[in-house]
Scaffold this active site. Structure first.
Site, PDB file in Angstrom:
ATOM      1  N   ASP A   1       0.772  -1.111  -0.016  1.00 36.56           N
ATOM      2  CA  ASP A   1      -0.063  -0.094   0.058  1.00 36.56           C
ATOM      3  C   ASP A   1       0.789   1.212  -0.021  1.00 36.56           C
ATOM      4  OD1 ASP A   1      -2.485   1.357  -0.215  1.00 36.56           O
ATOM      5  OD2 ASP A   1      -2.669   1.550   2.320  1.00 36.56           O
TER       6      ASP A   1
ATOM      7  N   GLU B   1     -12.600  -4.603  -4.059  1.00 29.81           N
ATOM      8  CA  GLU B   1     -13.020  -3.177  -3.889  1.00 29.81           C
ATOM      9  C   GLU B   1     -12.312  -2.176  -4.732  1.00 29.81           C
ATOM     10  OE1 GLU B   1     -12.204  -5.258  -1.294  1.00 29.81           O
ATOM     11  OE2 GLU B   1     -14.378  -5.558  -0.554  1.00 29.81           O
ATOM     12  N   ASN B   2     -11.016  -2.562  -5.163  1.00 32.50           N
ATOM     13  CA  ASN B   2     -10.358  -1.610  -6.146  1.00 32.50           C
ATOM     14  C   ASN B   2     -10.962  -1.254  -7.416  1.00 32.50           C
ATOM     15  OD1 ASN B   2      -7.081  -2.531  -4.941  1.00 32.50           O
ATOM     16  ND2 ASN B   2      -8.119  -0.946  -4.426  1.00 32.50           N
TER      17      ASN B   2
HETATM   18  C1  IPE Z   1      -5.320  -2.648  -0.142  1.00 32.83           C
HETATM   19  O1  IPE Z   1      -4.940  -1.388  -0.267  1.00 32.83           O
HETATM   20  C2  IPE Z   1      -5.521  -3.429  -1.541  1.00 32.83           C
HETATM   21  C3  IPE Z   1      -4.019  -3.564  -2.315  1.00 32.83           C
HETATM   22  C4  IPE Z   1      -2.734  -3.266  -1.611  1.00 32.83           C
HETATM   23  C5  IPE Z   1      -4.177  -4.214  -3.377  1.00 32.83           C
HETATM   24  P1  IPE Z   1      -6.312  -0.385  -0.428  1.00 32.83           P
HETATM   25  O2  IPE Z   1      -5.417   1.030  -0.501  1.00 32.83           O
HETATM   26  O3  IPE Z   1      -7.224  -0.703  -1.341  1.00 32.83           O
HETATM   27  O4  IPE Z   1      -7.022  -0.467   1.139  1.00 32.83           O
HETATM   28  P2  IPE Z   1      -7.749   0.610   1.707  1.00 32.83           P
HETATM   29  O5  IPE Z   1      -8.878   1.000   0.790  1.00 32.83           O
HETATM   30  O6  IPE Z   1      -7.024   1.890   2.036  1.00 32.83           O
HETATM   31  O7  IPE Z   1      -8.326  -0.124   2.714  1.00 32.83           O
HETATM   32  C1  IPE Z   2      -1.776   0.182  -3.188  1.00 30.53           C
HETATM   33  O1  IPE Z   2      -1.244   1.669  -3.389  1.00 30.53           O
HETATM   34  C2  IPE Z   2      -1.961  -0.285  -4.758  1.00 30.53           C
HETATM   35  C3  IPE Z   2      -3.250  -0.769  -4.880  1.00 30.53           C
HETATM   36  C4  IPE Z   2      -4.249  -0.503  -4.356  1.00 30.53           C
HETATM   37  C5  IPE Z   2      -3.422  -1.091  -6.302  1.00 30.53           C
HETATM   38  P1  IPE Z   2      -2.646   2.700  -3.414  1.00 30.53           P
HETATM   39  O2  IPE Z   2      -2.993   2.851  -4.784  1.00 30.53           O
HETATM   40  O3  IPE Z   2      -3.600   2.183  -2.535  1.00 30.53           O
HETATM   41  O4  IPE Z   2      -1.919   4.064  -2.669  1.00 30.53           O
HETATM   42  P2  IPE Z   2      -2.471   4.967  -1.610  1.00 30.53           P
HETATM   43  O5  IPE Z   2      -2.932   4.042  -0.485  1.00 30.53           O
HETATM   44  O6  IPE Z   2      -3.520   5.543  -2.311  1.00 30.53           O
HETATM   45  O7  IPE Z   2      -1.423   5.782  -1.210  1.00 30.53           O
HETATM   46 MG    MG Z   3      -4.051   2.371  -0.552  1.00 30.81          MG
END
Ligand code: IPE
Ligand code: IPE
Ligand code: MG
Length: 252
Positions: free
Chosen positions: A21, A68-69
């Protein structure tokens, strides 16, 4: 002394799971597009995979894209899928003798990505030095729901009776049926939550959270997490005295 030098080489966790993350915030802090953070993140995936193999980690499970992404802006989702397509390169796995696997709802991924993933899994299926698993379109609730449905279908068909369902059977119905539960789960990026990752499997996993954004994560940070893990006592519900006794017995 570095953390790498301080590691007990005989107690390297067999399965390390990582919630990668902080890509977006890493980029935003530098006045860049979030996608730039994902591009940098891919480089780190490559390096950490090689570091994990070097350390003797058998299974590395990387949370790459959650169920959820899919709800992120369409532009970011497309950029991530594009990066995925571009960066699944079997030569890296072949060079490192690493088996490649995917867990998650692969059918939701773009067709070209699916084809590449399946091809890469097929070409690396006989490697047993290490296994790198990408969790793609994955979430624990999706997986547990799917397992419940599979078991219900088997029961309806008369292949099993509800009374046969035990923890072992539930575990075997998970997408992770080919590997042991994680010993250590690392989350980078500062959040203290699991975000729907390996909830069933991490019942007794040691958790490690760090503030480092994923694009800045490196071998020394990985070793620090393992070092901290090695200082912990895993009791699995028993008392400290029982664990000590067990340790003495295995040492004899
Ligand atoms: C969790 O990170 C999913 C991945 C690292 C692929 P997110 O950034 O999506 O999680 P939340 O939304 O902060 O919980
Ligand atoms: C994790 O990094 C990668 C994915 C979830 C695909 P994020 O994209 O969630 O990065 P932040 O949490 O917004 O910094
Ligand atoms: Mg994130």
């Amino acid at each position: 002394m570095t953390y790498q030098e301080q590691l007990d080489k005989n107690r390297i966790p067999g399965h390390v799971a990582i919630i990668m993350d902080g890509n977006g915030r890493w980029a935003e802090q530098r006045g860049k597009q979030r996608t730039e953070g994902h591009i940098q993140g891919v480089e780190v995936v490559r390096k950490i995979m090689e570091n994990a193999v070097e350390l003797g980690i058998k299974y590395l499970t990387l949370y790459t894209f959650s169920t959820e992404n899919w709800n992120r802006p369409q532009q970011e989702v497309s950029a991530l899928m594009g990066l995925l397509f571009k960066n699944i390169q079997e030569d890296v796995f072949i060079r490192n003798q690493v088996r490649f696997r995917v867990i998650g709802d692969m059918e939701r991924l773009p067709e070209d990505v699916q084809v590449k993933l399946v091809d890469c899994m097929e070409k690396t299926k006989d490697f047993d030095r290490s296994c790198m698993v990408l969790a793609l379109s994955y979430s624990s609730r999706w997986e547990i729901t799917r397992a419940a449905r599979m078991l219900a279908e088997k029961a309806v068909k008369g292949e099993i009776s509800p009374a046969d369902i035990d923890e072992k059977m539930v575990s075997a119905s998970m997408t992770t049926d080919f590997m042991p539960d994680p010993d250590l789960l690392i989350r980078t990026g500062g959040e203290i939550r699991l975000s729907n990752y390996l909830l069933w499997q991490s019942a007794y996993t040691e958790l490690y959270f760090c503030d480092t954004f994923w694009p800045d994560f490196n071998m020394e940070e990985l070793c620090k997490a393992i070092y901290v893990y090695q200082q912990r006592e895993r009791r699995f519900g028993k008392t400290g005295a029982q664990v000590a006794e067990q340790k003495n017995k295995t040492a004899e």
